[in-house]
Design a protein around this motif. Structure first.
Motif, mmCIF file in Angstrom:
data_model
loop_
_atom_site.group_PDB
_atom_site.id
_atom_site.type_symbol
_atom_site.label_atom_id
_atom_site.label_comp_id
_atom_site.label_asym_id
_atom_site.label_seq_id
_atom_site.Cartn_x
_atom_site.Cartn_y
_atom_site.Cartn_z
ATOM 1 N N ARG A 1 0.841 -1.185 0.000
ATOM 2 C CA ARG A 1 0.000 0.000 0.000
ATOM 3 C C ARG A 1 0.884 1.247 0.000
ATOM 4 N N GLY A 2 0.661 2.139 -0.963
ATOM 5 C CA GLY A 2 1.372 3.406 -0.986
ATOM 6 C C GLY A 2 2.612 3.378 -1.858
ATOM 7 N N THR A 3 2.842 4.433 -2.590
ATOM 8 C CA THR A 3 4.073 4.620 -3.357
ATOM 9 C C THR A 3 4.445 6.092 -3.272
ATOM 10 N N PHE B 1 5.815 4.462 6.827
ATOM 11 C CA PHE B 1 5.778 5.880 7.163
ATOM 12 C C PHE B 1 6.867 6.164 8.189
ATOM 13 N N MET C 1 8.036 9.004 1.350
ATOM 14 C CA MET C 1 7.583 8.402 2.594
ATOM 15 C C MET C 1 6.747 9.392 3.414
ATOM 16 N N PRO C 2 5.484 9.034 3.717
ATOM 17 C CA PRO C 2 4.671 9.926 4.544
ATOM 18 C C PRO C 2 5.174 9.941 5.990
ATOM 19 N N GLN D 1 9.301 1.010 -2.805
ATOM 20 C CA GLN D 1 7.991 1.634 -3.017
ATOM 21 C C GLN D 1 8.099 3.159 -3.124
ATOM 22 N N SER E 1 -0.816 3.769 9.487
ATOM 23 C CA SER E 1 -0.647 3.293 8.115
ATOM 24 C C SER E 1 -1.928 3.490 7.314
ATOM 25 N N CYS F 1 10.095 4.980 -1.461
ATOM 26 C CA CYS F 1 10.500 5.551 -0.171
ATOM 27 C C CYS F 1 11.976 5.280 0.066
ATOM 28 N N GLY G 1 -2.371 5.953 4.280
ATOM 29 C CA GLY G 1 -2.513 5.219 3.027
ATOM 30 C C GLY G 1 -1.230 4.584 2.536
ATOM 31 N N SER G 2 -0.389 4.135 3.476
ATOM 32 C CA SER G 2 0.912 3.582 3.082
ATOM 33 C C SER G 2 1.347 2.529 4.088
ATOM 34 N N ASP G 3 2.015 1.461 3.591
ATOM 35 C CA ASP G 3 2.573 0.429 4.468
ATOM 36 C C ASP G 3 3.862 0.873 5.137
#
Length: 428
Positions: free
Chosen positions: A12-14, A49, A17-18, A317, A41, A319, A45-47
């Motif tokens: 999840r997420g590309t 962070f 990095m949030p 991803q 997460s 990140c 919206g990301s696996d």
């Protein structure tokens, strides 16, 4: 069931990095240790962070694809990853958990040599023997707290199995010390310092035993953990010093006593989901006990996360993972990931009837390969003792469950029923 191939599960997420916007997320993690990473997460919206925990930049990961990444030993290392407070309580300094590469492989082989089917079965027999003796004592009392009592059962069984002499008048003390290392590892204040003190005294006890074995003052069977650790030759061609040997001997004793967490959760599951009892009573070949044990490990909380450090710069991803950055993998959230598990919030042991063993979707004791990686080598022991405990709890003894607060304390590490699961035993 969802697909068994973790590679088919999308991450999840590309992109960049949030970040968790907090200045420091330590208090948020402490308030919700099992839910913090998963919830952030989902919010982001990301696996993956970035957060700040204990004032240190930390990358948080969740999900099967992230678990596969985390156990890539070319990208991550364990040296210097665990917080000092956990090294001083749960793991001990110099143990196998903090080693990498050849040093880790050699030390891990020492533990794996103890995990033969015959030795695991021998521990299971000792466990059944001690449970039977304890159940007769429990029947003489109006009621007992299962979590406290099972820790003593496990202490007696594993010390005998490991070749560690245990006099009757020290059973309570050693049970308390072994328990404090995991049961209070995540505590603060006086409880934390008691956990540290318990480890210090337990290391003195086990270190003294190692020295007496080496001096020929104590003889223990050659297939026991005490003998194996005392005579282990490490990657540098030398025996372990007595303190490190004590840490590693405790890395056999402590995790086995910690199986009490899973056993009391099995009792909780049988009470909360009574339909699970009958399949265990009719379980001639042990299959249902195995499914039940696996589902307890997947569904219930044990330890929430594990840590590593980035070995060298890389991108995943979209990140960036800078060398030296601490990384935390969400174990509890990965075990409940809807991409890997159908209806993950339902307790369904039968989901394991057609499950192909997957090292990155079921990670209660770590992921990857136990023989070569950092997955717990005692996982087979855990399953064996849980299956035996399930049979005792489903029909091996007659007991009642009086009214009590059985809420799982999800702010506690590890999470167990607030009452400790009180029972009134009628007979065994």
């Amino acid at each position: 069931m969802m697909p068994d191939n973790h590679s088919a599960i999308p991450a999840r997420g590309t992109g960049p990095m949030p970040r968790d916007g907090r200045l420091d997320a330590t208090l948020a993690l402490k308030r919700d240790p099992y839910g913090y990473i998963r919830k952030q997460s989902e919010r982001l919206g990301s696996d993956v962070f970035q957060s700040r925990i204990l004032l240190q930049r930390t990358i948080c990961l969740t999900g099967p694809r992230a678990a596969e990444l985390f156990y890539d030993h070319a990208r991550f290392m364990r040296k210097g990853a665990a917080p000092m407070r956990l090294q001083a309580t749960l793991f001990g300094r110099g143990g196998v958990q903090a080693l990498d590469d050849t040093a880790h492989a050699v030390r891990k082989h020492m533990f794996m040599s103890l995990m033969t089917p015959a030795r695991i079965d021998a521990l299971g027999e000792l466990f059944d023997e001690q449970w039977g003796l304890a159940a007769r004592r429990w029947a003489l009392a109006p009621k007992v707290e299962l979590y406290r009592e099972v820790r003593e059962v496990l202490t007696r069984a594993v010390c005998r199995w490991a070749g560690v002499p245990l006099a009757e008048d020290e059973v309570a003390l050693r049970t308390q010390q072994l328990s404090a290392m995991f049961d209070l590892a995540g505590a603060a204040g006086p409880s934390h310092w008691f956990s540290r003190y318990s480890r210090f005294r337990a290391q003195q006890w086990c270190g003294g035993l190692v020295e007496r074995i080496r001096a020929g003052q104590v003889e223990v069977p050659t297939d026991t953990a005490a003998h194996t650790v005392a005579h282990h030759v490490d990657a540098d061609g030398k025996r372990l010093d007595a303190r490190t040997a004590a840490v590693e001997l405790l890395n056999v004793l402590r995790p086995t006593v910690a199986i009490a967490v899973y056993i009391v959760q099995e009792a909780h599951a049988l009470h909360a989901f009574p339909a699970c009892r009958k399949p265990l009573l009719d379980d001639a070949d042990g299959r249902h006990a195995g499914w039940f044990a696996q589902e307890v490990r997947r569904f219930y909380p044990f330890f929430p996360a594990t840590v590593a450090r980035v070995r060298k710069d890389f991108d995943w991803q979209g990140c960036h993972f800078p060398a030296g950055r601490r990384v935390m993998l969400d174990l509890y959230g990965t075990n409940h990931d809807h991409r890997a598990w159908e209806e993950p919030l339902r307790f369904r042991p039968e989901r394991f009837a057609d499950w192909r063993e997957n090292p990155f979707t079921l990670v209660p004791q770590g992921g990857g390969n136990a023989a070569t990686g950092h997955r717990c080598p005692g996982e087979w022991i855990t399953l064996e003792l849980m299956k035996r405990a399930a049979r005792w709890l489903a029909g091996g003894m007659d007991y009642e469950v009086p009214p009590q607060d059985m809420t799982l304390d999800m702010a506690r590490l590890p999470a167990v029923p607030k009452s400790g699961f009180v029972i009134a035993v009628r007979g065994a």
